[in-house]
Design a protein around this motif. Structure first.
Motif, PDB file in Angstrom:
ATOM      1  N   ASP A 156       0.849  -1.338   0.204  1.00  0.00           N
ATOM      2  CA  ASP A 156      -0.059   0.024  -0.035  1.00  0.00           C
ATOM      3  C   ASP A 156       0.836   1.249  -0.258  1.00  0.00           C
ATOM      4  O   ASP A 156       2.080   1.054   0.255  1.00  0.00           O
ATOM      5  CB  ASP A 156      -0.812  -0.064   1.277  1.00  0.00           C
ATOM      6  N   ASP A 171       4.806   1.319   7.102  1.00  0.00           N
ATOM      7  CA  ASP A 171       3.968   1.317   8.566  1.00  0.00           C
ATOM      8  C   ASP A 171       3.703   0.168   9.105  1.00  0.00           C
ATOM      9  O   ASP A 171       4.200  -0.883   8.574  1.00  0.00           O
ATOM     10  CB  ASP A 171       2.957   2.468   8.226  1.00  0.00           C
ATOM     11  N   ASN A 173       1.288  -1.939   8.911  1.00  0.00           N
ATOM     12  CA  ASN A 173       0.640  -3.051   8.100  1.00  0.00           C
ATOM     13  C   ASN A 173       1.061  -3.005   6.734  1.00  0.00           C
ATOM     14  O   ASN A 173       0.350  -3.688   6.152  1.00  0.00           O
ATOM     15  CB  ASN A 173      -0.930  -2.870   8.489  1.00  0.00           C
ATOM     16  N   SER A 174       1.943  -2.200   6.229  1.00  0.00           N
ATOM     17  CA  SER A 174       2.025  -2.180   4.827  1.00  0.00           C
ATOM     18  C   SER A 174       3.482  -1.688   4.328  1.00  0.00           C
ATOM     19  O   SER A 174       3.926  -0.936   5.025  1.00  0.00           O
ATOM     20  CB  SER A 174       0.762  -1.427   4.050  1.00  0.00           C
TER      21      SER A 174
HETATM   22 CA   LIG Z   1      -0.472   0.695   6.032  1.00  0.00          CA
END
Ligand SMILES: [Ca+2]
Ligand SMILES: [Ca+2]
Ligand SMILES: [Ca+2]
Length: 267
Positions: A156, A171, A173-174
């Motif tokens: 992402d 970050d 989560n991506s």
């Molecule tokens: Ca993210």
């Protein structure tokens, strides 16, 4: 006008007409700007040409599933060929950083490069036996530390700069690869989705729009990957790599490198 002169005018008019017929311009077929044609359209992709949606995906699945598989150990040497630095045959170019590093520095130590699974192994838990875990179409050399930072995160936009991979961000989560690798990543993920449909020993891999896929056989984020495919079209390096995997190792191609517009035709 005499009969003789009239006959001469008629002959001249007929001659001019004949010349004009000969000057008729050839018809130029209108082609959409995004469409590409390749040397493989009438052979390798013959059964897929003209299709879209699930019909295109299904045809491509059949076509690219005919392949040789290599061992995880053989991946090391294969990557030295598929990802060789065009400017220095002693080196490979690393994904996410663009660094040129010695082929000899393969391994697991600081400063080495190792085998990055762009479709994270845990998303479907396919391991490293011959299959998706050894499929060169989504395996790239990457710096050991950068590979660890990427981990099994979905892709992402956004985050903080990644140490050792200028232009990449992450970050919690991506992961966002640098611009020059964005399209490559998108086309590798979408290749995996078409190649693996759950009709063999492996899970049906599919893209979705999540960034918290964990161990389910999905990879995100599709909406961003589609943008990246448009933003970073196939380079000479990526096209050569597809040719080498096809010609030397697996005998199958990544259709999205040959036809980037097929991403939109399917998704
Ligand atoms: Ca993210
Ligand atoms: Ca690229
Ligand atoms: Ca699939």
């Amino acid at each position: 006008m005499s009969v003789a002169r009239t006959a001469r005018w008629k002959a001249l008019a007929a001659a001019i007409s004949a010349v004009l017929v000969g000057l008729t311009l050839p018809t130029v077929a209108a082609t959409p700007a995004s469409a590409t044609t390749t040397a493989y359209d009438s052979t390798y992709y013959k059964n897929a040409i003209g299709k879209s949606g699930t019909s295109l995906k299904s045809s491509l699945h059949t076509i690219i599933s005919s392949q040789n598989k290599i061992s995880y150990d053989a991946v090391w040497n294969a990557l030295k060929v598929t990802d060789q630095d065009p400017g220095n045959s002693n080196n490979v170019i690393l994904l996410y950083s663009g660094t040129s590093r010695s082929k000899a520095l393969s391994g697991g130590d600081l400063g080495d490069w190792n085998r990055e699974h762009v479709w994270a192994q845990s998303h479907g838990n396919f391991g490293t036996s011959a299959g998706p875990g050894t499929d060169l179409h989504h395996l790239r050399p990457a710096d050991v530390q950068v590979n660890t930072i990427r981990g099994n995160k979905d892709f992402d936009n956004g985050g903080s700069p990644v140490s050792g991979a200028s232009g990449s961000y992450t970050d919690s989560n991506s992961f966002e690869p640098r611009d020059a690798d964005k399209g490559d990543v998108a086309r590798m993920i979408l290749y995996m989705a078409v190649r693996y449909e759950g009709d063999d020993a492996w899970a049906d891999l599919e893209p979705n729009d999540s960034v918290s896929n964990g161990s389910v056989p999905y990879h995100g984020r599709l909406s961003i990957l589609k943008q990246w495919n448009e933003q970073d079209p196939p380079s000479a390096f990526e096209e050569r790599r597809n040719d080498v995997i096809y010609g030397t190792y697996q005998g199958n191609r990544n259709p999205f490198i040959d036809h980037p517009e097929w991403v939109e035709a399917i998704w």
